[in-house]
Every structure is written in C-alpha cells, then in structure tokens.
Design a protein around this motif. Sequence first.
Motif, mmCIF file in Angstrom:
data_model
loop_
_atom_site.group_PDB
_atom_site.id
_atom_site.type_symbol
_atom_site.label_atom_id
_atom_site.label_comp_id
_atom_site.label_asym_id
_atom_site.label_seq_id
_atom_site.Cartn_x
_atom_site.Cartn_y
_atom_site.Cartn_z
ATOM 1 N N TYR A 140 108.145 127.674 85.948
ATOM 2 C CA TYR A 140 109.312 127.232 86.945
ATOM 3 C C TYR A 140 110.689 127.640 85.875
ATOM 4 O O TYR A 140 111.453 128.337 86.429
ATOM 5 C CB TYR A 140 109.347 125.937 86.858
ATOM 6 C CG TYR A 140 110.483 125.306 87.939
ATOM 7 C CD1 TYR A 140 110.490 125.873 89.137
ATOM 8 C CD2 TYR A 140 111.400 124.495 87.491
ATOM 9 C CE1 TYR A 140 111.387 125.498 89.949
ATOM 10 C CE2 TYR A 140 112.505 124.199 88.450
ATOM 11 C CZ TYR A 140 112.537 124.589 89.626
ATOM 12 O OH TYR A 140 113.639 124.342 90.481
ATOM 13 N N TRP A 141 110.568 127.460 84.803
ATOM 14 C CA TRP A 141 111.568 127.742 83.648
ATOM 15 C C TRP A 141 112.135 129.445 83.763
ATOM 16 O O TRP A 141 113.188 129.782 83.978
ATOM 17 C CB TRP A 141 111.482 127.314 82.339
ATOM 18 C CG TRP A 141 112.615 127.924 81.512
ATOM 19 C CD1 TRP A 141 113.833 127.646 81.050
ATOM 20 C CD2 TRP A 141 112.463 129.328 80.499
ATOM 21 N NE1 TRP A 141 114.457 128.392 80.244
ATOM 22 C CE2 TRP A 141 113.551 129.424 79.802
ATOM 23 C CE3 TRP A 141 111.365 130.049 80.332
ATOM 24 C CZ2 TRP A 141 113.672 130.444 79.167
ATOM 25 C CZ3 TRP A 141 111.519 131.347 79.668
ATOM 26 C CH2 TRP A 141 112.623 131.275 78.966
ATOM 27 N N LEU A 142 111.018 130.096 84.066
ATOM 28 C CA LEU A 142 110.821 131.448 83.714
ATOM 29 C C LEU A 142 111.570 132.105 85.110
ATOM 30 O O LEU A 142 112.697 133.087 84.873
ATOM 31 C CB LEU A 142 109.580 132.112 83.897
ATOM 32 C CG LEU A 142 109.359 133.796 83.982
ATOM 33 C CD1 LEU A 142 109.917 134.110 82.262
ATOM 34 C CD2 LEU A 142 107.969 134.091 84.163
ATOM 35 N N VAL A 143 111.733 131.557 86.072
ATOM 36 C CA VAL A 143 112.366 132.146 87.332
ATOM 37 C C VAL A 143 113.774 131.316 87.781
ATOM 38 O O VAL A 143 114.402 131.591 88.300
ATOM 39 C CB VAL A 143 111.466 132.110 88.528
ATOM 40 C CG1 VAL A 143 110.378 133.121 88.131
ATOM 41 C CG2 VAL A 143 110.917 130.986 89.138
ATOM 42 N N LEU A 152 111.530 139.492 83.534
ATOM 43 C CA LEU A 152 110.776 138.316 83.150
ATOM 44 C C LEU A 152 109.744 138.887 83.023
ATOM 45 O O LEU A 152 108.976 139.931 83.441
ATOM 46 C CB LEU A 152 111.012 137.444 84.303
ATOM 47 C CG LEU A 152 112.112 137.091 85.157
ATOM 48 C CD1 LEU A 152 111.979 136.078 86.290
ATOM 49 C CD2 LEU A 152 113.056 136.670 84.238
ATOM 50 N N VAL A 153 108.946 138.214 82.033
ATOM 51 C CA VAL A 153 107.561 138.676 81.421
ATOM 52 C C VAL A 153 106.701 137.344 81.473
ATOM 53 O O VAL A 153 107.047 136.454 80.950
ATOM 54 C CB VAL A 153 107.406 139.462 80.332
ATOM 55 C CG1 VAL A 153 105.909 139.483 79.986
ATOM 56 C CG2 VAL A 153 108.015 140.870 80.686
ATOM 57 N N ILE A 198 106.292 131.691 90.628
ATOM 58 C CA ILE A 198 107.238 132.705 89.845
ATOM 59 C C ILE A 198 107.231 134.190 90.912
ATOM 60 O O ILE A 198 107.805 135.201 90.460
ATOM 61 C CB ILE A 198 106.483 133.256 88.731
ATOM 62 C CG1 ILE A 198 105.010 133.748 88.743
ATOM 63 C CG2 ILE A 198 106.460 132.114 87.781
ATOM 64 C CD1 ILE A 198 104.304 133.992 87.514
ATOM 65 N N VAL A 199 106.567 134.301 91.867
ATOM 66 C CA VAL A 199 106.717 135.275 92.857
ATOM 67 C C VAL A 199 107.638 135.421 94.013
ATOM 68 O O VAL A 199 108.565 135.991 93.980
ATOM 69 C CB VAL A 199 105.329 135.939 93.286
ATOM 70 C CG1 VAL A 199 105.511 137.063 94.155
ATOM 71 C CG2 VAL A 199 104.282 136.274 92.200
ATOM 72 N N ARG A 200 107.494 134.322 94.755
ATOM 73 C CA ARG A 200 108.077 134.048 96.175
ATOM 74 C C ARG A 200 109.554 133.933 95.820
ATOM 75 O O ARG A 200 110.586 134.322 96.714
ATOM 76 C CB ARG A 200 107.640 133.020 96.882
ATOM 77 C CG ARG A 200 106.159 133.700 97.446
ATOM 78 C CD ARG A 200 105.939 132.955 98.690
ATOM 79 N NE ARG A 200 106.338 131.401 99.004
ATOM 80 C CZ ARG A 200 105.625 130.490 99.146
ATOM 81 N NH1 ARG A 200 103.992 130.661 99.181
ATOM 82 N NH2 ARG A 200 106.108 129.242 99.323
#
Length: 359
Positions: A140-143, A152-153, A198-200
């Motif tokens: 969740y933090w990633l996006v 982003l990876v 992380i996609v939508r």
Amino acid sequence: MSMLVNCSNCRTPLQLPPGAASIRCAVCQAITPIAYHRDIVPPHYNHQFAPPPPPPSPYNHALPGGPPPSPYGRKRAVICGISYHNSRNELKGCINDARCMRYLLINRFKFPESSIIMLTEEENDRNKIPTKHNLRMALYWLVQGCQPGDSLVFHYSGHGSQKRNYTGDEVDGYDETLCPLDFETQGMIIDDEINATIVRPLPRGVKLHAIIDACHSGTVLDLPFLCRMNRSGQYVWEDHRPRSGTWKGTNGGEAISFSGCDDNQTSADTSALSRITSTGAMTFCFIQAIERGHGATYGSILNSMRTTIRSTSGGTGGGQVTSLMTMLLTGGSTGGGLRQEPQLTSYEQFDVYSKPFAL
C-alpha cells in the motif's frame, strides 16, 4: 466507485476504504475525519471498463515503527525475500535474492536507499519481517500518493501457490497467490488483492515493474495480457481479461510484471544456478540479462532469461561473476536445464522488441 480524500494536514491524496470513519496519512500521520467531505474527490478513470470498488482495506494507517520513506520520491521499491527458516517450507536463496535486487536497484538504476523497503526475516525492525500484514502495508505504501514520473518496483522471492477461483475471472480456474512468512496461520495474499492494491490505483504517468520469483507466478498481478513467447523468440499476446468485463488494468499508468514461471509451473530454488551462493533462478537470470547487455527492451530481457533458464549448463561462464554482483553473487556451472519458463504480463499489449525497458 472508490474515493480519494486529501490529508487534512499535508494534502496527500489518500485512498478511502469503504465505510471508514477516518483515515491516517502515511506521510505525516495526521488523522483525517471523513466528515472533511469537501476534499473527497472521485478518481478519473479513462478505460473501457471502470474498475469496481476495491474490497475493504486494512491500509488505513501507516507502517508502524516510525515513518516510512517519503512516498514522493521519483523512484521507490518494496523488496521481499522469505526463507521460511526452520520450517518444512524452508528455501535457501530468497534473502540473497532480496539483497541482490536491492544492490541492482541502487547501483544500476539509482534508486535512493531511503526509498526502498526491505522485508526479510533478517531485518532488525519487527515491522519489516515479511508477515502478511507487513507485506500488505508495504504494498500500500508503494503506491500511496504516487505522481506522474514515479517509477515503482515490487520484487518478491518466496513461495507462491494457487487457490480455486469461483468467480469465473481466471482463465485456468485458479487464483495465483503469494505466501508470506505466516501464511499457514494468516493465509495467502491472492492475485485479486495484489491487483487492487498496486495495479488499479496507478494514475497516468506512473510505471510499476514487478519481478516475482515464485511458483505459479505467471499472472500473479492479474494483469490483462500475457506475452506467450516460444523458443525462437516469437510471441503472441494472450487476452486474460475476465469474461465478466471486470477491469484488471490500471487507472492510466503502466504495470508490467516479469515472473519466474507459468501459472502451472514451479520455480527453482536456487542452487541450480550457483553452487556457492544460493539464489533464485528467475532473479539470477533477470540480473544477468541486465548485466550482460540484454536490458534494452522487454523482449530482449525475457528472451535472455528464458535462454539462460534453458541452458543452465553454461552457468555464469565457468564461474566468472558479473561486474555488478561481484560482492553479492558468485556463479558456478551447473548440469542440465530447469523446467520453468519466465513470463511477461502487462496492462496493455505492445511490441516487446521495440518498447524500451527502464526503471
């Protein structure tokens, strides 16, 4: 439709879990009541199928144990390596995979060290142990708060599995899963949740790359299209969009995943490609493709990875290590190939030999 609310303190856009009475900002920790309604705005979707509301989210607070790296860096990553030490599920090379990927991102692709969250059993911070909760929070933090220009990876090395799908949105009838450290008691993370997390949410101008070294990982991000490549490098795109019309792509951004094997295959751990230092076969081949100059396009990377997997008797050139990984990875020759085929999935179809690869 899912909604966004701006933090009442620092104005960071936050994804609002359905039914939540308040939300805590991952950046400044401020709590915003939902009564702060004038800052609630609907996201703008520009696809044929608008994504449905995500499931109720546990991500209404920041990673515990202190503030995480700022989500506004142009490059940031979540790297997860799980060895399942002292259990019947133990793997040998996954933590090495995480270390190697971190080294690659920092030294080859110039990711700031402070913008990488590492989840392994060797982390001193208990909140960085790769439990289901911690992995969910890191994703969740990633996006969170991503903006145009961000790269982003997500790298994962560990067990993957499958679960029977009863909604009819999987071509093969199974959901693909990741297995966090505590999956036997807390359960696995299924591809539907990974996609929703992380996609939508990815807006236009943001790109996400996933490198997934796990069994049954071909479509673990639930992306709409899979690149089916043969041994001569020819390919076709398979349409994996659900018949229901549910949109599994992004909100305008880019999402592309390299995975260790097809959904019905297992991914080798780890000493098959190195007798001295164990690493995952897929992670090793991905790094080798970059280091040996095959990283110009997505097609050249995938072709290189698949060739290396098939011809592992060539090892790493008789024990000669690649320049970047000298401090982390010592290769050795092996005997025989591995029965796995790295896969590429994407938010859209494209020419894999002309689209440049860049992190």
